[in-house]
Scaffold this motif. Structure first.
Motif, mmCIF file in Angstrom:
data_model
loop_
_atom_site.group_PDB
_atom_site.id
_atom_site.type_symbol
_atom_site.label_atom_id
_atom_site.label_comp_id
_atom_site.label_asym_id
_atom_site.label_seq_id
_atom_site.Cartn_x
_atom_site.Cartn_y
_atom_site.Cartn_z
ATOM 1 N N LEU A 26 16.161 -23.858 12.603
ATOM 2 C CA LEU A 26 15.629 -24.936 11.741
ATOM 3 C C LEU A 26 16.198 -26.190 12.040
ATOM 4 C CD1 LEU A 26 16.256 -22.754 8.364
ATOM 5 C CD2 LEU A 26 14.141 -23.022 9.397
ATOM 6 N N LYS A 27 16.916 -26.441 13.048
ATOM 7 C CA LYS A 27 17.326 -27.608 13.681
ATOM 8 C C LYS A 27 18.092 -28.288 12.555
ATOM 9 C CE LYS A 27 13.769 -27.968 17.297
ATOM 10 N NZ LYS A 27 14.569 -26.853 17.720
ATOM 11 N N LEU A 28 18.856 -27.712 11.686
ATOM 12 C CA LEU A 28 19.768 -28.104 10.624
ATOM 13 C C LEU A 28 21.005 -29.016 11.202
ATOM 14 C CD1 LEU A 28 19.728 -25.348 8.003
ATOM 15 C CD2 LEU A 28 18.376 -27.585 7.910
ATOM 16 N N ASP A 29 21.225 -28.570 12.308
ATOM 17 C CA ASP A 29 22.449 -29.216 12.997
ATOM 18 C C ASP A 29 22.291 -30.726 13.319
ATOM 19 O OD1 ASP A 29 23.648 -26.824 12.637
ATOM 20 O OD2 ASP A 29 23.586 -26.587 14.663
ATOM 21 N N LEU A 42 24.744 -21.783 6.041
ATOM 22 C CA LEU A 42 23.459 -22.163 6.619
ATOM 23 C C LEU A 42 23.222 -23.776 5.947
ATOM 24 C CD1 LEU A 42 20.611 -21.679 7.699
ATOM 25 C CD2 LEU A 42 19.699 -20.381 5.602
ATOM 26 N N PHE A 43 23.126 -23.847 4.786
ATOM 27 C CA PHE A 43 22.930 -25.333 4.148
ATOM 28 C C PHE A 43 23.979 -25.987 3.996
ATOM 29 C CE2 PHE A 43 19.413 -22.433 2.621
ATOM 30 C CZ PHE A 43 18.612 -22.810 3.511
ATOM 31 N N GLY A 44 25.320 -25.499 4.024
ATOM 32 C CA GLY A 44 26.469 -26.251 3.633
ATOM 33 C C GLY A 44 27.306 -26.919 5.026
ATOM 34 N N VAL A 45 28.230 -26.113 5.446
ATOM 35 C CA VAL A 45 28.868 -26.585 6.398
ATOM 36 C C VAL A 45 28.738 -25.789 7.667
ATOM 37 C CG1 VAL A 45 31.136 -27.238 7.342
ATOM 38 C CG2 VAL A 45 30.653 -27.451 4.934
ATOM 39 N N LYS A 46 28.388 -26.231 8.802
ATOM 40 C CA LYS A 46 28.299 -25.120 9.994
ATOM 41 C C LYS A 46 29.694 -24.498 10.371
ATOM 42 C CE LYS A 46 26.852 -25.737 14.745
ATOM 43 N NZ LYS A 46 27.678 -25.724 15.873
#
Lengths: 276, 268
Positions: free
Chosen positions: B107-110, B175-179
């Motif tokens: 999802l390219k959240l990084d 997933l949505f918080g911290v890698k």
């Protein structure tokens, strides 16, 4: 000089922050754990240490529950496995998570002679030593998982109806529960057969609770700590030589017989304004 | 075609072990019984989680000999194979956080990585020590009361109940918080195994000459601070935080990484 000052300031700030956040975490964590272990009305497997100690020493491995469900005697006639007595507390059970317990109305403890649950315990939270008899043999009758309590008003035997379901279900028949025969004055010709539990024999297995015929069992098992009182060492049975030895245990300086009320003359009792 | 050798081996090990634990309860098998807190191998050899044992001890009561011996055996084992091999080869939560991490990449959240001021990778060591202190204060093994690891494991063996919520919470956090939030920053058990595995023998070794500096290994690594030598020096990954998961070896197209025996003289 200035940069070393800044460095020191930064170091102090980060240290303070780390310590502060750790203290915050510690408070929340301790608070949660303290609440989580408060599950007083829970029945533990045979041989369990006193609850406070059990909660720590139990390593929450589940070996007891696995031994319980997989024991040879826990099979139906067609060879299929029955549900075990011991459950492992999971989220939503409102007990300390991962600790074993049982609910008599679902599956009571069938008091296996070889006590597979206690034998397998690696942390000794289930203490084998407390389950040995005089000959140093395993004896499930030594278990003190809880104490059965009769609620007289809902027990139909106390109404005068004939029921001895709990008496018959008890694995220590006529020892842990005895029947007290009394005359039924209401009919004038019948007898009450009143179940009476004896706390020195009752193991708390819960077979009576499971067998009870009333809608909500009139006999039920409570942890001994909650089901029993204690007279204290300054009340002894003067007619019982053995019991009288307990008088030696009492600590005289701890006995307080004087309170606010005892400073008044007994005759004042009736004249006194009632205060609550 | 990407190489998935170690990933598949790890999944097979994790799922296989979980199945053995499950079968001990469901079918009465005597291969691997109990849970991580304390297990029995082949109905005989005791195993125990060293951090849980330490918590229970610091709460002030003595434990049975089986647990103490079991904890010692586990410590010795992971001192050799790399402490955090537990994290990537055994722990079931690893599958949850790996899934979250994989989704993050998809999802390219990084790209939106935020600098988490309070949450450093060393936080887990604070939590580890704090766990022992809280255990001493409250009188129960404090991390065991909330550990998503054994909650998930017991869930698999005995049924989840509401316990599934903490597993979902960790998935969402990662997933949505911290890698790598849970395994890489918070988990005190991972911190304990990092310390146990400090000097372990089996390590990933980097070959600087073969490296083309593509950085695939650093992208996939859940603890990529341990890969500081990539394209710089031909040495082993000696950091105890390396989980020996072997994903870097899988994704490397240049044969510049591989498992090897640590050179005790040179790398220590």
């Amino acid at each position: 000089m200035k940069s070393s000052n800044n460095n020191r300031r930064k170091f102090m700030a980060t240290t303070l922050q780390s310590v502060g956040l750790t203290a915050l975490g510690g408070l929340l964590w301790s608070g949660y754990c303290d609440e989580a272990k408060a599950s007083p009305l829970v029945l533990r497997p045979p041989g369990a240490l006193p609850e406070e100690q059990f909660l720590d020493v139990c390593i929450k491995c589940g070996l007891c529950a696995e031994a319980c469900v997989n024991r040879e005697s826990n099979k139906n006639k067609d060879g299929t496995q029955r549900e075990g007595t011991l459950k492992m507390a999971k989220g939503g059970d409102h007990k300390l998570i991962g600790t074993p317990y049982f609910i008599p109305t679902e599956v009571p403890c069938y008091m296996c002679d070889d006590i597979p649950c206690a034998v397998v315990c690696p942390s000794e939270a289930l203490d084998i030593k407390s389950l040995l008899n005089e000959k140093k043999e395993l004896d499930i009758n030594k278990a003190k998982m809880g104490l059965a309590v009769v609620h007289k008003e809902s027990c139909v035997a106390y109404w005068g109806l004939q029921c001895d379901a709990c008496y018959r279900a008890c694995p220590l028949l006529d020892e842990a529960i005895t029947l007290d025969y009394q005359k039924n004055e209401r009919t004038g010709k019948h007898a009450f057969l009143l179940p009476v539990v004896h706390s020195d024999v009752c193991t708390g297995c819960g077979l009576c609770e499971k067998a009870c015929i009333t809608e909500k069992p009139a006999i039920f098992v409570l942890p001994r700590e909650y089901a029993m009182g204690r007279a204290g060492d300054h009340y002894v049975k003067g007619w019982d030589k053995k019991d009288q030895q307990r008088a030696g245990n009492r600590k005289l300086d701890e006995i307080e017989t004087h309170d606010e009320r005892s400073q008044q003359a007994p005759s004042d009792y009736l004249n006194r304004e009632i205060e609550y | 075609m990407k190489n998935l050798k170690y990933l598949l081996l790890r999944r097979a090990t994790q799922i296989g072990l979980m199945f053995l634990y499950f079968a001990a309860n469901a079918y009465g098998w005597h291969i691997l019984e109990g849970t991580f807190g304390s297990s029995k191998l082949f109905g005989l050899i005791p195993l125990a989680d060293p951090y849980t044992t330490l918590q229970a001890l610091s709460a002030g009561f003595l434990l049975g000999a089986d647990v103490l011996v079991g904890a010692l055996l586990i410590v010795l084992f992971y001192m050799i194979v790399g402490g955090r091999a537990f994290c990537s080869w055994v722990c079931p939560i690893n599958m949850v956080t790996d899934l979250a991490n994989w989704l993050r990449r998809k999802l390219k959240l990084d790209k939106e990585e935020v600098n988490y001021r309070f949450l450093k990778r060393r936080t887990r060591y604070w939590i580890m020590v704090l766990g022992l202190i809280v255990s001493a204060i409250v009188g129960i093994a404090a991390f065991e009361a909330i550990s998503p690891i054994t909650i998930m494991q017991r869930g698999i063996i005995f049924g989840f109940g509401a316990g599934i919520s903490i597993v979902i919470a960790i998935f969402l956090f990662d997933l949505f918080g911290v890698k790598n939030g849970w395994c890489g920053h918070l988990c005190p058990l991972g911190a304990a195994y990092s310390i146990i595995g400090q000097k372990s023998i089996i390590r990933v070794k980097h070959n600087h000459e073969a490296c083309t500096n593509c950085m695939e290994c650093k992208i996939v690594c859940p603890e990529n601070q341990v890969l500081h030598m990539i394209n710089k020096e031909s040495i082993s990954v000696t950091d105890g935080e390396c989980t020996n998961c072997g994903r870097c070896i899988d994704v490397c197209n240049d044969d510049a990484l591989g498992f090897s025996i640590r050179n005790l003289n040179k790398d220590s």
